[in-house]
Design a protein around this motif. Structure first.
Motif, PDB file in Angstrom:
ATOM      1  N   LEU A 190       0.829  -1.211   0.000  1.00 15.26           N
ATOM      2  CA  LEU A 190       0.000   0.000   0.000  1.00 15.26           C
ATOM      3  C   LEU A 190       0.863   1.261   0.000  1.00 15.26           C
ATOM      4  O   LEU A 190       0.505   2.270  -0.629  1.00 15.26           O
ATOM      5  CB  LEU A 190      -0.949   0.004   1.198  1.00 15.26           C
ATOM      6  CG  LEU A 190      -2.159  -0.942   1.129  1.00 15.26           C
ATOM      7  CD1 LEU A 190      -3.055  -0.760   2.362  1.00 15.26           C
ATOM      8  CD2 LEU A 190      -2.975  -0.734  -0.136  1.00 15.26           C
ATOM      9  N   LEU A 191       2.005   1.213   0.677  1.00 11.13           N
ATOM     10  CA  LEU A 191       2.896   2.386   0.683  1.00 11.13           C
ATOM     11  C   LEU A 191       3.396   2.684  -0.735  1.00 11.13           C
ATOM     12  O   LEU A 191       3.508   3.848  -1.142  1.00 11.13           O
ATOM     13  CB  LEU A 191       4.064   2.163   1.644  1.00 11.13           C
ATOM     14  CG  LEU A 191       3.719   2.319   3.142  1.00 11.13           C
ATOM     15  CD1 LEU A 191       4.859   1.783   4.017  1.00 11.13           C
ATOM     16  CD2 LEU A 191       3.422   3.781   3.496  1.00 11.13           C
ATOM     17  N   GLU A 192       3.706   1.622  -1.483  1.00 13.51           N
ATOM     18  CA  GLU A 192       4.129   1.829  -2.874  1.00 13.51           C
ATOM     19  C   GLU A 192       2.934   2.307  -3.718  1.00 13.51           C
ATOM     20  O   GLU A 192       3.067   3.224  -4.532  1.00 13.51           O
ATOM     21  CB  GLU A 192       4.717   0.545  -3.469  1.00 13.51           C
ATOM     22  CG  GLU A 192       5.983   0.048  -2.799  1.00 13.51           C
ATOM     23  CD  GLU A 192       7.091   1.089  -2.776  1.00 13.51           C
ATOM     24  OE1 GLU A 192       7.334   1.740  -3.802  1.00 13.51           O
ATOM     25  OE2 GLU A 192       7.725   1.251  -1.701  1.00 13.51           O
ATOM     26  N   LEU A 193       1.783   1.666  -3.488  1.00 16.54           N
ATOM     27  CA  LEU A 193       0.576   2.044  -4.248  1.00 16.54           C
ATOM     28  C   LEU A 193       0.213   3.514  -4.025  1.00 16.54           C
ATOM     29  O   LEU A 193      -0.271   4.182  -4.940  1.00 16.54           O
ATOM     30  CB  LEU A 193      -0.613   1.192  -3.796  1.00 16.54           C
ATOM     31  CG  LEU A 193      -0.962  -0.042  -4.615  1.00 16.54           C
ATOM     32  CD1 LEU A 193      -2.230  -0.702  -4.065  1.00 16.54           C
ATOM     33  CD2 LEU A 193      -1.177   0.326  -6.081  1.00 16.54           C
ATOM     34  N   TYR A 194       0.455   3.979  -2.801  1.00 10.09           N
ATOM     35  CA  TYR A 194       0.134   5.371  -2.480  1.00 10.09           C
ATOM     36  C   TYR A 194       0.807   6.304  -3.496  1.00 10.09           C
ATOM     37  O   TYR A 194       0.195   7.241  -4.002  1.00 10.09           O
ATOM     38  CB  TYR A 194       0.599   5.698  -1.057  1.00 10.09           C
ATOM     39  CG  TYR A 194       0.343   7.130  -0.654  1.00 10.09           C
ATOM     40  CD1 TYR A 194      -0.929   7.544  -0.252  1.00 10.09           C
ATOM     41  CD2 TYR A 194       1.359   8.090  -0.709  1.00 10.09           C
ATOM     42  CE1 TYR A 194      -1.174   8.864   0.098  1.00 10.09           C
ATOM     43  CE2 TYR A 194       1.121   9.406  -0.361  1.00 10.09           C
ATOM     44  CZ  TYR A 194      -0.147   9.794   0.044  1.00 10.09           C
ATOM     45  OH  TYR A 194      -0.399  11.098   0.384  1.00 10.09           O
ATOM     46  N   HIS A 195       2.048   5.994  -3.826  1.00  8.39           N
ATOM     47  CA  HIS A 195       2.773   6.858  -4.765  1.00  8.39           C
ATOM     48  C   HIS A 195       2.305   6.685  -6.205  1.00  8.39           C
ATOM     49  O   HIS A 195       2.354   7.624  -6.995  1.00  8.39           O
ATOM     50  CB  HIS A 195       4.285   6.609  -4.650  1.00  8.39           C
ATOM     51  CG  HIS A 195       4.849   7.229  -3.413  1.00  8.39           C
ATOM     52  ND1 HIS A 195       5.258   8.529  -3.365  1.00  8.39           N
ATOM     53  CD2 HIS A 195       5.019   6.732  -2.172  1.00  8.39           C
ATOM     54  CE1 HIS A 195       5.669   8.822  -2.137  1.00  8.39           C
ATOM     55  NE2 HIS A 195       5.535   7.750  -1.390  1.00  8.39           N
ATOM     56  N   VAL A 196       1.858   5.467  -6.525  1.00 16.50           N
ATOM     57  CA  VAL A 196       1.310   5.247  -7.875  1.00 16.50           C
ATOM     58  C   VAL A 196       0.023   6.075  -8.017  1.00 16.50           C
ATOM     59  O   VAL A 196      -0.180   6.778  -9.013  1.00 16.50           O
ATOM     60  CB  VAL A 196       1.020   3.741  -8.122  1.00 16.50           C
ATOM     61  CG1 VAL A 196       0.344   3.537  -9.482  1.00 16.50           C
ATOM     62  CG2 VAL A 196       2.308   2.934  -8.045  1.00 16.50           C
ATOM     63  N   VAL A 197      -0.825   6.011  -6.989  1.00 24.24           N
ATOM     64  CA  VAL A 197      -2.113   6.724  -7.035  1.00 24.24           C
ATOM     65  C   VAL A 197      -1.882   8.238  -7.006  1.00 24.24           C
ATOM     66  O   VAL A 197      -2.525   9.001  -7.732  1.00 24.24           O
ATOM     67  CB  VAL A 197      -3.014   6.278  -5.857  1.00 24.24           C
ATOM     68  CG1 VAL A 197      -4.330   7.059  -5.845  1.00 24.24           C
ATOM     69  CG2 VAL A 197      -3.294   4.784  -5.943  1.00 24.24           C
ATOM     70  N   TRP A 198      -0.935   8.653  -6.168  1.00 28.44           N
ATOM     71  CA  TRP A 198      -0.646  10.086  -6.020  1.00 28.44           C
ATOM     72  C   TRP A 198      -0.206  10.712  -7.346  1.00 28.44           C
ATOM     73  O   TRP A 198      -0.494  11.861  -7.647  1.00 28.44           O
ATOM     74  CB  TRP A 198       0.412  10.271  -4.937  1.00 28.44           C
ATOM     75  CG  TRP A 198       0.801  11.681  -4.633  1.00 28.44           C
ATOM     76  CD1 TRP A 198       2.059  12.202  -4.649  1.00 28.44           C
ATOM     77  CD2 TRP A 198      -0.065  12.775  -4.254  1.00 28.44           C
ATOM     78  NE1 TRP A 198       2.040  13.525  -4.311  1.00 28.44           N
ATOM     79  CE2 TRP A 198       0.740  13.904  -4.064  1.00 28.44           C
ATOM     80  CE3 TRP A 198      -1.451  12.891  -4.077  1.00 28.44           C
ATOM     81  CZ2 TRP A 198       0.213  15.154  -3.701  1.00 28.44           C
ATOM     82  CZ3 TRP A 198      -1.976  14.135  -3.711  1.00 28.44           C
ATOM     83  CH2 TRP A 198      -1.142  15.237  -3.521  1.00 28.44           C
ATOM     84  N   HIS A 199       0.503   9.920  -8.157  1.00 32.40           N
ATOM     85  CA  HIS A 199       1.000  10.453  -9.435  1.00 32.40           C
ATOM     86  C   HIS A 199       0.074  10.158 -10.614  1.00 32.40           C
ATOM     87  O   HIS A 199       0.356  10.599 -11.734  1.00 32.40           O
ATOM     88  CB  HIS A 199       2.406   9.895  -9.721  1.00 32.40           C
ATOM     89  CG  HIS A 199       3.444  10.518  -8.840  1.00 32.40           C
ATOM     90  ND1 HIS A 199       4.024  11.717  -9.133  1.00 32.40           N
ATOM     91  CD2 HIS A 199       3.939  10.119  -7.647  1.00 32.40           C
ATOM     92  CE1 HIS A 199       4.880  12.034  -8.156  1.00 32.40           C
ATOM     93  NE2 HIS A 199       4.836  11.077  -7.230  1.00 32.40           N
TER      94      HIS A 199
END
Lengths: 315, 216
Positions: B43-52
């Motif tokens: 989820l921490l990695e996904l957060y950055h995918v979603v944020w961008h």
């Protein structure tokens, strides 16, 4: 016949790079053995069907090159799980009826080749070890000789998620086993043991586990000396109980229409099956077959408690 | 039978999708879920995918030629719908023990940087329609594999309701609608260079996403 051309065609056929199949050639019998290995989940993926279609096109392009076509699975415990469930979910969610129909057409093209193999001078044999479900079972029905090891089982579970097997199941089951059996198998979604399928007439030979290889050898060597007569008889059999490409494709159209009407709940059941396949491929004891049995029990429980049966809904 | 571009894209990128789906780590995650530590890391990695996600869409929309106005409008709508979804990821992380401040301070791994970096670069330098490849890959992942993965996570971590899986679980349903819309817009792309860019983008996105899951 032109021998050098045949060698060239054979070299081309055997020399292609394949991802999902392995080929073995026995020159004495002109036997091509196709071992399918769609890892880790053995199903009819687009790549697998493309490679099979290429092999069959190569055989058809060189009449006389192959006399015996034999198919088996290299994946322990599984002959074929049928359709690529994740691909179905993708196409249904996208509402892509053209691609669903094309997938169905590709499946029909494969079984249509098998249906016409005798006319091409090729006798076909399939040996099933392990489970063969849905499209996996549909794909074995048009073979001239169907061998199951005793531990193998098969069925059409599609009705459990509100679909039906749309790539030849009706035509070939009716032809080989009759209308009553086709109804029972397709509308129940049940799995059947090798002996039951043999009693229906869908399987020609049941042998003990581990004896499948010897059975292939016996079948092929038994047919080879009287190949021309056997192939002529098999062509006549096809004429006596004809199956038409148009009928197969009309059913594919119905199947793709039905697939587009699948609900979220139906797709979740399909996903449940896909998860079970993944668990089995990851080394778990239980897989798709056990999940289907659970789904059958769930359905039976619903019927007991609601009084609604699958048949009841049909009438 | 000639397929519209969406069907053609499914066929041309089927190997990439299957490579993602059949990767042992992905299969295990879909079949059996994962430990809370690895789910937090995902989820921490996904957060950055979603944020961008929206900035990549915006970059592509700003470069879209006028003859692709329908794609540009599709992106506007899509950005509107996706706006704020990083908050869902942050809430899910909070539900499994990661404070919002920790989430915001997390530095993405190299695979996430590669994924986001490629998507910005492709929108800027390859072809603005590349963004449709990013959308396709991420929506296939969400709508085809998101549901079973959310079920597996709930079972393995004994989570109740949508707690901790609201982002993945809801996108499995949301993206089903998005898939149908994406099919329609992809079928309006006729330029071969644009189509090639979409195909490449799908392949690269599946590749990097697989690496993200693999590295957890």
């Amino acid at each position: 016949m032109n021998a050098p051309e045949r060698v060239g065609g054979l070299q081309q056929l055997l020399g292609r790079p394949y991802r999902t199949i392995r080929l073995e050639w026995t020159s004495e019998l002109r036997q091509l053995r196709v071992r399918t290995c769609v890892r880790p989940i053995q199903c009819y993926s687009l790549t697998a069907m493309g490679e099979l279609q290429q092999v069959l096109a190569d055989i058809a392009a060189e009449p006389g090159m192959v006399r015996h076509f034999v198919m088996t699975s290299d994946v322990p415990g599984v002959f074929n799980f049928g359709g690529d469930l994740a691909l179905f979910v993708l196409l249904v969610r996208a509402g892509d009826i053209d691609s669903l129909r094309l997938y169905g057409q590709r499946c029909v093209d494969l079984i249509w080749w098998m249906e016409n193999a005798a006319r091409l001078g090729v006798h076909t044999t399939v040996m099933v070890q392990g489970d063969t479900l849905g499209g996996g079972l549909e794909s074995v029905l048009p073979f001239h000789k169907v061998i199951f090891e005793r531990g193998a089982q098969g069925g059409f579970p599609e009705v459990l998620f509100n679909l039906f097997p749309g790539m030849g199941a009706w035509d070939f089951t009716v032809r080989k086993a009759g209308f009553r059996v086709a109804n029972e198998m397709i509308l129940s979604g049940r799995l059947y043991r090798a002996e039951e399928l043999q009693a229906f007439g869908l399987v020609d030979l049941v042998v003990d586990d581990g004896e499948g290889e010897a059975a292939i050898e016996q079948v092929v060597r038994g047919v080879d000396p009287r190949l021309r007569g056997t192939l002529a008889a098999l062509q006549a059999r096809s004429m006596a109980a004809p199956v038409s490409y148009d009928s197969l494709m009309a059913i594919v159209t119905l199947w793709s229409d039905a697939a587009l009407r699948l609900t979220d709940r139906d797709l979740r059941l399909m996903e449940r099956l896909a998860r079970a396949q993944a668990r089995k491929a990851g080394g778990a004891d239980e897989g798709a077959v056990e999940e289907i049995k659970r789904m059958e029990l769930d359905t039976a429980w619903e019927e007991t408690h609601t009084g609604i049966t699958a048949w009841g809904e049909l009438h | 039978m000639t397929l519209p571009f969406f069907g053609d894209l499914v066929v041309r990128t089927d190997t990439s999708r299957r490579d993602f789906e059949t990767h042992p780590v992905v299969m295990d995650a879909v079949a059996s879920g994962m430990s809370v530590q690895r789910y937090r890391a995902l989820l921490l990695e996904l957060y950055h995918v979603v944020w961008h996600f929206n900035p990549v869409c915006a970059a592509a929309a700003s470069r879209m030629a006028d003859d692709l106005a329908s794609v540009r409008y599709f992106l506007y709508e899509h950005m509107h719908e996706e706006s704020g979804h990083e908050v869902w990821v942050r809430n899910d992380l909070q539900a499994i023990g990661v404070a919002p401040a920790q989430t915001e301070a997390h530095a993405p791994g190299v695979n996430t940087l590669a994924l986001n970096g490629y998507n910005y670069w492709a929108a800027d330098r390859r072809h603005p329609c590349s963004v449709l490849g990013m959308l396709y890959a991420l929506e296939v992942i969400a709508s085809v594999y998101g549901g079973p993965f959310a079920s597996a996570i709930k079972e393995s971590l004994l989570l109740e309701g949508e707690q901790g899986v609201s982002f993945i679980g809801s996108h499995a349903t949301l993206d089903a609608k998005h898939m149908a819309e994406l099919r329609q817009v992809l079928n309006t792309v006729h330029d071969e260079a644009a189509r090639a860019a979409v195909v490449e983008s799908v392949q690269v996105n599946f590749h990097h996403f697989t690496r993200i899951v693999e590295a957890l």
